[in-house]
Motif scaffolding. Structure first.
Motif, PDB file in Angstrom:
ATOM      1  N   ASP A  82      32.289  24.851  44.587  1.00  0.00           N
ATOM      2  CA  ASP A  82      31.269  23.989  43.985  1.00  0.00           C
ATOM      3  C   ASP A  82      31.249  24.116  42.468  1.00  0.00           C
ATOM      4  O   ASP A  82      30.851  23.189  41.761  1.00  0.00           O
ATOM      5  N   LYS A  83      31.673  25.279  41.969  1.00  0.00           N
ATOM      6  CA  LYS A  83      31.707  25.501  40.523  1.00  0.00           C
ATOM      7  C   LYS A  83      33.054  25.110  39.913  1.00  0.00           C
ATOM      8  O   LYS A  83      33.296  25.340  38.723  1.00  0.00           O
ATOM      9  N   GLY A  84      33.938  24.549  40.741  1.00  0.00           N
ATOM     10  CA  GLY A  84      35.194  24.026  40.229  1.00  0.00           C
ATOM     11  C   GLY A  84      36.351  25.002  40.178  1.00  0.00           C
ATOM     12  O   GLY A  84      37.367  24.722  39.534  1.00  0.00           O
ATOM     13  N   HIS A  85      36.247  26.135  40.856  1.00  0.00           N
ATOM     14  CA  HIS A  85      37.322  27.122  40.828  1.00  0.00           C
ATOM     15  C   HIS A  85      38.388  26.807  41.879  1.00  0.00           C
ATOM     16  O   HIS A  85      38.114  26.188  42.909  1.00  0.00           O
ATOM     17  N   ASP A  86      39.602  27.262  41.612  1.00  0.00           N
ATOM     18  CA  ASP A  86      40.744  27.055  42.498  1.00  0.00           C
ATOM     19  C   ASP A  86      40.869  28.269  43.420  1.00  0.00           C
ATOM     20  O   ASP A  86      40.987  29.404  42.939  1.00  0.00           O
ATOM     21  N   ILE A  87      40.846  28.043  44.728  1.00  0.00           N
ATOM     22  CA  ILE A  87      40.805  29.141  45.693  1.00  0.00           C
ATOM     23  C   ILE A  87      41.972  29.056  46.662  1.00  0.00           C
ATOM     24  O   ILE A  87      42.332  27.976  47.137  1.00  0.00           O
ATOM     25  N   VAL A  88      42.546  30.225  46.977  1.00  0.00           N
ATOM     26  CA  VAL A  88      43.547  30.353  48.035  1.00  0.00           C
ATOM     27  C   VAL A  88      43.051  31.412  49.013  1.00  0.00           C
ATOM     28  O   VAL A  88      42.638  32.502  48.601  1.00  0.00           O
ATOM     29  N   ILE A  89      43.068  31.094  50.305  1.00  0.00           N
ATOM     30  CA  ILE A  89      42.649  32.039  51.342  1.00  0.00           C
ATOM     31  C   ILE A  89      43.873  32.466  52.148  1.00  0.00           C
ATOM     32  O   ILE A  89      44.629  31.617  52.630  1.00  0.00           O
ATOM     33  N   ILE A  90      44.048  33.776  52.287  1.00  0.00           N
ATOM     34  CA  ILE A  90      45.103  34.329  53.138  1.00  0.00           C
ATOM     35  C   ILE A  90      44.459  34.756  54.453  1.00  0.00           C
ATOM     36  O   ILE A  90      43.520  35.551  54.464  1.00  0.00           O
TER      37      ILE A  90
ATOM     38  N   GLN B 271      45.317  35.651  58.796  1.00  0.00           N
ATOM     39  CA  GLN B 271      46.319  35.907  59.829  1.00  0.00           C
ATOM     40  C   GLN B 271      46.201  34.968  61.022  1.00  0.00           C
ATOM     41  O   GLN B 271      47.185  34.709  61.712  1.00  0.00           O
ATOM     42  N   ASP B 272      45.001  34.479  61.280  1.00  0.00           N
ATOM     43  CA  ASP B 272      44.747  33.650  62.460  1.00  0.00           C
ATOM     44  C   ASP B 272      45.039  32.184  62.130  1.00  0.00           C
ATOM     45  O   ASP B 272      44.272  31.529  61.423  1.00  0.00           O
ATOM     46  N   ARG B 273      46.143  31.674  62.663  1.00  0.00           N
ATOM     47  CA  ARG B 273      46.531  30.298  62.351  1.00  0.00           C
ATOM     48  C   ARG B 273      45.499  29.292  62.864  1.00  0.00           C
ATOM     49  O   ARG B 273      45.214  28.286  62.207  1.00  0.00           O
ATOM     50  N   ALA B 274      44.925  29.567  64.032  1.00  0.00           N
ATOM     51  CA  ALA B 274      43.911  28.659  64.577  1.00  0.00           C
ATOM     52  C   ALA B 274      42.685  28.608  63.663  1.00  0.00           C
ATOM     53  O   ALA B 274      42.067  27.549  63.489  1.00  0.00           O
ATOM     54  N   ARG B 275      42.361  29.741  63.080  1.00  0.00           N
ATOM     55  CA  ARG B 275      41.229  29.788  62.143  1.00  0.00           C
ATOM     56  C   ARG B 275      41.516  28.911  60.926  1.00  0.00           C
ATOM     57  O   ARG B 275      40.636  28.185  60.451  1.00  0.00           O
ATOM     58  N   ILE B 276      42.732  28.968  60.444  1.00  0.00           N
ATOM     59  CA  ILE B 276      43.116  28.135  59.300  1.00  0.00           C
ATOM     60  C   ILE B 276      42.995  26.655  59.652  1.00  0.00           C
ATOM     61  O   ILE B 276      42.463  25.857  58.873  1.00  0.00           O
ATOM     62  N   GLU B 277      43.471  26.298  60.840  1.00  0.00           N
ATOM     63  CA  GLU B 277      43.406  24.895  61.256  1.00  0.00           C
ATOM     64  C   GLU B 277      41.962  24.415  61.357  1.00  0.00           C
ATOM     65  O   GLU B 277      41.649  23.270  61.004  1.00  0.00           O
ATOM     66  N   ASP B 278      41.069  25.294  61.821  1.00  0.00           N
ATOM     67  CA  ASP B 278      39.657  24.919  61.941  1.00  0.00           C
ATOM     68  C   ASP B 278      39.008  24.696  60.575  1.00  0.00           C
ATOM     69  O   ASP B 278      38.105  23.866  60.432  1.00  0.00           O
ATOM     70  N   LEU B 279      39.472  25.453  59.575  1.00  0.00           N
ATOM     71  CA  LEU B 279      38.825  25.408  58.262  1.00  0.00           C
ATOM     72  C   LEU B 279      39.448  24.398  57.305  1.00  0.00           C
ATOM     73  O   LEU B 279      38.842  24.053  56.289  1.00  0.00           O
ATOM     74  N   THR B 280      40.641  23.936  57.624  1.00  0.00           N
ATOM     75  CA  THR B 280      41.373  23.077  56.692  1.00  0.00           C
ATOM     76  C   THR B 280      40.591  21.826  56.312  1.00  0.00           C
ATOM     77  O   THR B 280      40.543  21.433  55.137  1.00  0.00           O
ATOM     78  N   GLU B 281      39.969  21.188  57.297  1.00  0.00           N
ATOM     79  CA  GLU B 281      39.241  19.956  57.010  1.00  0.00           C
ATOM     80  C   GLU B 281      37.897  20.223  56.346  1.00  0.00           C
ATOM     81  O   GLU B 281      37.335  19.341  55.695  1.00  0.00           O
ATOM     82  N   ASP B 282      37.389  21.446  56.492  1.00  0.00           N
ATOM     83  CA  ASP B 282      36.057  21.768  55.978  1.00  0.00           C
ATOM     84  C   ASP B 282      36.086  22.258  54.535  1.00  0.00           C
ATOM     85  O   ASP B 282      35.127  22.062  53.784  1.00  0.00           O
ATOM     86  N   LEU B 283      37.185  22.902  54.134  1.00  0.00           N
ATOM     87  CA  LEU B 283      37.250  23.514  52.809  1.00  0.00           C
ATOM     88  C   LEU B 283      38.368  22.910  51.970  1.00  0.00           C
ATOM     89  O   LEU B 283      39.494  22.746  52.449  1.00  0.00           O
ATOM     90  N   ASP B 284      38.057  22.621  50.726  1.00  0.00           N
ATOM     91  CA  ASP B 284      39.046  22.094  49.789  1.00  0.00           C
ATOM     92  C   ASP B 284      39.697  23.260  49.048  1.00  0.00           C
ATOM     93  O   ASP B 284      39.480  23.480  47.855  1.00  0.00           O
ATOM     94  N   VAL B 285      40.489  24.046  49.796  1.00  0.00           N
ATOM     95  CA  VAL B 285      41.157  25.218  49.238  1.00  0.00           C
ATOM     96  C   VAL B 285      42.577  25.277  49.789  1.00  0.00           C
ATOM     97  O   VAL B 285      42.932  24.560  50.726  1.00  0.00           O
ATOM     98  N   GLY B 286      43.381  26.167  49.205  1.00  0.00           N
ATOM     99  CA  GLY B 286      44.712  26.399  49.737  1.00  0.00           C
ATOM    100  C   GLY B 286      44.687  27.518  50.766  1.00  0.00           C
ATOM    101  O   GLY B 286      43.832  28.407  50.713  1.00  0.00           O
ATOM    102  N   PHE B 287      45.603  27.474  51.713  1.00  0.00           N
ATOM    103  CA  PHE B 287      45.683  28.509  52.744  1.00  0.00           C
ATOM    104  C   PHE B 287      47.093  29.077  52.806  1.00  0.00           C
ATOM    105  O   PHE B 287      48.079  28.356  52.624  1.00  0.00           O
ATOM    106  N   LEU B 288      47.172  30.376  53.076  1.00  0.00           N
ATOM    107  CA  LEU B 288      48.432  31.042  53.378  1.00  0.00           C
ATOM    108  C   LEU B 288      48.264  31.778  54.697  1.00  0.00           C
ATOM    109  O   LEU B 288      47.274  32.502  54.883  1.00  0.00           O
TER     110      LEU B 288
END
Length: 238
Positions: free
Chosen positions: A21-29, A31-48
């Motif tokens: 919300d404050k305009g920062h660039d975020i990357v989340i690492i 391990q759970d691929r299903a968790r990443i898939e669940d969050l992808t549409e909800d968060l405007d961040v990068g995932f590894l």
């Protein structure tokens, strides 16, 4: 700022939403691929996808282009290891989270100066809140809509907590009387001068502030202040 977070638990998500919300660039690492898939549409961040404690994964997060590494998994040892790896790889700042305070001394010996212990941090917030009488945002620790607010009991409000006529989703949780504290229960009673800590929903903060201004000044203090000002005026007139 560009920040890398390891782990996608509740604390991480609350922190990330505030930073995005404050305009920062975020990357989340994570391990759970299903968790990443669940969050992808909800968060405007990068995932590894991968183990955030492994150097290969952290290198993919580009330490040299980042401002900090936040190690926020539920495993203290993993967070400490990830922080050490991140520091070695060149993250300018590493912030590991631990739950077990016994690890704090080890973190200090390892030079992990920015270690956080959420339970202790929240406890300090609550104590400061009760003493200072200001509302605090602890949603990063508890949940998005939760807020705390405290007020000082007047003579008219003294009596059972159940008679305070509080908004819905609002409950007293702590009562301070002098130097003593007690957990508020259904049968608890408050006295004039007590400070009561409430847990409430963000929607009710305005109503609570209108009823009990955050910086409550006792009537005696107001009178003392007026007397002091009147005395100053008289001295000036003399």
């Amino acid at each position: 700022m560009r920040l890398v977070c390891i782990g996608a638990g509740p604390l991480t998500l609350n922190i990330v939403r505030m930073l995005v919300d404050k305009g920062h660039d975020i990357v989340i690492i994570e391990q759970d691929r299903a968790r990443i898939e669940d969050l992808t549409e909800d968060l405007d961040v990068g995932f590894l996808h991968g183990d955030g404690a492994k150097p290969m994964i952290q290198r993919e997060a580009k330490p040299a282009e980042s401002d900090a590494l936040l190690c926020l998994t539920d495993d203290d040892e993993d967070n400490i290891l990830a922080a050490l790896v991140g520091r070695q790889l060149g993250f300018p700042r590493v912030i590991p989270k631990i739950q077990d305070a016994d690890f704090l001394g080890i973190c200090e010996e390892l030079g992990l100066e920015n270690t956080i212990i959420p339970d202790q941090t929240m406890a300090r917030h609550v104590v400061d809140l009760v003493v200072a009488g200001a509302d605090a945002d602890l949603s990063a620790f508890i949940g998005g809509g939760v807020r705390f607010y405290s007020f000082e009991v007047t003579e008219d409000e003294a009596g059972p907590c159940t008679d305070l006529d509080l908004p819905e989703k609002t409950r007293p949780v702590l009562i301070q009387r002098g130097e003593d504290f007690e957990l508020a229960e259904e049968a608890s009673e408050v006295q004039a001068g007590d400070r009561v800590l409430l847990v409430t929903h963000v929607d009710h903060l305005s109503e609570l502030r209108d009823r009990w201004p955050a910086r409550h000044v006792r009537e005696g203090e107001q009178q003392d202040g007026r007397q002091g000002r009147d005395k100053s005026k008289r001295n000036g007139a003399d």
